[in-house]
Design a protein around this motif. Sequence first.
Motif: not given
Length: 254
Positions: A52-58, A137-139
């Motif tokens: 499966x494909x997971x998109x990670x968005x910094x 992903x956020x801070x």
Amino acid sequence: MRFLVVAGGTGRRVFALAGIILVGLVLTGWYHFKGGEGKDPNGPPTVGQTAKTVVLDPGHGGDDSGAKGRLGTVERDLNLVVAEKIGQKLTAAGVNVVLTRTGPENLFTGSPWTQRAELSQRVELARKHQAAVYVAIHGNSFPSSRWSGPQTFYQPGSQEGRRLALHLQAEMTRRVENKDNRQARAEDYFISRVSHCPAVMVEIGFLSNPGEEKLLRTEAHQDKLAAGIAAGVLRFLAGQPAPNGGDRKVAGKS
Ligand SMILES: [Zn+2]
């Protein structure tokens, strides 16, 4: 920091966005018609059978650097460091990982650059890759420095988004302090609203809290967060019900 885009009819005024949403709806229909990977509660977990494909968005990029901590931490750069760590862990688990950016620059190179154009392109990237999951992903940052802890947000009404967010929240809380008892919460964000797949915003901690900023700068803390997020994604992909009894609502609807 997150981009809160108020829901409403404004999307119709942007032709490109409308197109993306239309395509998204068509694909969503197809996805549901096909049964949707991992969506059948009676079906076997498919992780390991089909990658499966997971998109990670910094979150953030380019001149949009997001929140800044007193010690000089730049959210844009911290998001990328943590996203890369998550990516390494998921890749090791046999998941295809796509990052929306691998450097400090933004994805959208057109002119003029707008947040909407940028986020639309990131979500479109996930659709092209037929991603099963989208994790931004956020801070976090707040005027008061007292608040701390990681928190996840999912699109209101999205049961799969909620299941994903609850897994991520539980797995992060298992590994790092969560003194304010932050919980996964429904909130309307552009990316999770227009994404073709379950999409969750993760605020990994508060850069506005000096103690937490200090922690966020350490590799040990980054590794814990990344391990938690990766573990949560894997639980979601394996079809596991939401933790903390959070699967009640999912089971009650078809
Ligand atoms: Zn942010």
